[in-house]
Design an enzyme around this catalytic site. Structure first.
Site, PDB file in Angstrom:
ATOM      1  N   GLN A  44       0.842  -1.197   0.000  1.00  0.00           N
ATOM      2  CA  GLN A  44       0.000   0.000   0.000  1.00  0.00           C
ATOM      3  C   GLN A  44       0.878   1.248   0.000  1.00  0.00           C
ATOM      4  O   GLN A  44       1.884   1.302   0.695  1.00  0.00           O
ATOM      5  CB  GLN A  44      -0.879  -0.021   1.258  1.00  0.00           C
ATOM      6  N   GLN A  63       0.861 -11.891  10.098  1.00  0.00           N
ATOM      7  CA  GLN A  63       1.432 -10.706   9.457  1.00  0.00           C
ATOM      8  C   GLN A  63       0.806  -9.379   9.878  1.00  0.00           C
ATOM      9  O   GLN A  63       1.497  -8.375  10.031  1.00  0.00           O
ATOM     10  CB  GLN A  63       1.338 -10.871   7.926  1.00  0.00           C
ATOM     11  N   ARG A  78      -9.011  -8.584   3.561  1.00  0.00           N
ATOM     12  CA  ARG A  78      -7.978  -7.964   4.402  1.00  0.00           C
ATOM     13  C   ARG A  78      -8.203  -6.453   4.481  1.00  0.00           C
ATOM     14  O   ARG A  78      -8.164  -5.854   5.551  1.00  0.00           O
ATOM     15  CB  ARG A  78      -6.604  -8.276   3.805  1.00  0.00           C
ATOM     16  N   SER A  94       4.434  -6.264   3.050  1.00  0.00           N
ATOM     17  CA  SER A  94       3.097  -6.193   3.651  1.00  0.00           C
ATOM     18  C   SER A  94       2.047  -6.754   2.689  1.00  0.00           C
ATOM     19  O   SER A  94       2.049  -7.948   2.393  1.00  0.00           O
ATOM     20  CB  SER A  94       2.791  -4.747   4.068  1.00  0.00           C
ATOM     21  N   LEU A  95       1.167  -5.915   2.160  1.00  0.00           N
ATOM     22  CA  LEU A  95       0.176  -6.358   1.178  1.00  0.00           C
ATOM     23  C   LEU A  95       0.831  -7.133   0.025  1.00  0.00           C
ATOM     24  O   LEU A  95       0.276  -8.105  -0.495  1.00  0.00           O
ATOM     25  CB  LEU A  95      -0.556  -5.132   0.619  1.00  0.00           C
ATOM     26  N   HIS A 137       0.258  -3.393  11.310  1.00  0.00           N
ATOM     27  CA  HIS A 137       1.360  -4.185  11.875  1.00  0.00           C
ATOM     28  C   HIS A 137       1.633  -3.843  13.339  1.00  0.00           C
ATOM     29  O   HIS A 137       2.775  -3.694  13.765  1.00  0.00           O
ATOM     30  CB  HIS A 137       2.628  -4.048  11.010  1.00  0.00           C
TER      31      HIS A 137
END
Length: 293
Positions: A9, A244, A113, A88-89, A195
């Site tokens: 992102q 995650q 998500r 991440s994503l 996170h």
């Protein structure tokens, strides 16, 4: 060895994916399939939407995922990863790219998500801040000693760590970090504390969806955010993916491990060049490039 890396992102831009749609029949087919799966025309927002339209989490995450995955698929036989990783994503994009997840399942999970994270963000005011110019252990120490919830969230490259947590705790930590010699401690324009422990409601929601999704044997190792090590076991991949959302993104450590394991070229697949810049800051001798159709 070829390492393919997938952005997260923040990499989105207006008009993203339009060149793929116009120049590759396979891309057109996959974009139309995505519109049907999502139940709205994400292509309209990607190709013609404003920066603000693209910033909406339910749009941003599927948009970045689609750009990355469809670009990888249109590369055809030229797409030959020896290892993959995503920020991440981007880990979801990487898992489709190495055959662990199907395109359809990957998109469904990314959409779920995004919605789960959006809901978690609305529970409590929270944010993230970029800290520049301090050693990781100093940032970690300040977070540990700050009142409230604030944790190290993204280890992007040496001297660049993003912290995540409650609004007031982030502000307090930023003041302490500046006093400790940080070049900058800047609150980021994000929707919430990704996170961090504040994403626990989203983690629980996504865990159920991940458990109900088929994960296949990967065609090459993925270096996951949670462990920063090569994973080939689909059960372990699933467990790490569930962790995650509340665990830090160990990007610095992942890239270092990939280089140790033989990566010689890092190809960024998706919008922008953010990850190439981070790779160069982690190891200036590393070779980087952007994927093209």
């Amino acid at each position: 060895m070829n390492a393919y890396i997938f952005p997260g992102q923040g990499a989105q831009f207006t008009g993203m994916g339009l060149d793929l749609y116009e120049n590759a029949p396979l891309a057109q087919e996959l974009f139309e399939k995505a519109n049907a799966i999502l139940g709205f025309n994400i292509t309209d927002t990607m190709f013609e939407g404003s920066a603000d339209d693209l910033k909406e989490t339910k749009v941003t995450q599927p948009a970045v995922f689609l750009h990355s995955v469809i670009l990888a698929k249109t590369m055809g036989d030229r797409f030959k990863p020896d290892m993959v990783a995503g920020h991440s994503l981007g880990e979801f994009s990487a898992l489709v790219a190495n055959g662990t997840l199907t395109f359809e399942d990957g998109l469904q999970l990314v959409s779920q998500r995004a919605l789960a994270m959006q809901k978690a963000c609305e529970i409590e005011p929270s944010t993230m801040a970029a800290v520049l110019g301090l050693d990781d252990h100093i940032v970690e120490d300040v977070c540990a000693k700050t009142e409230g919830i604030v944790v190290a969230a993204n280890y992007n490259c040496p001297g660049q760590l993003v912290i995540s947590g409650e609004l007031e705790a982030i502000n307090r930590a930023c003041e302490t970090l500046k006093a400790a010699g940080a070049r900058r401690a800047l609150v980021l324009p994000v929707g919430g504390a990704f996170h961090s422990p504040l994403m626990e409601p989203a983690r629980e929601e996504l865990a159920a969806a991940i458990e109900n999704t088929t994960f296949s044997k990967p065609q090459c190792p993925i270096y996951q955010n949670v462990t920063a090590s090569a994973i080939m076991n689909e059960v372990a991949i699933k467990i790490n993916l569930i962790s995650q959302l509340t665990a830090p993104v160990r990007w610095t450590q992942s890239v270092q491990q990939m280089i140790t394991d033989g990566a010689t070229l890092f190809t960024e697949v998706g919008p922008g060049k953010v990850l190439q810049g981070l790779v160069k800051k982690i190891n200036r001798d590393a070779q980087t490039e952007s994927a093209t159709i």
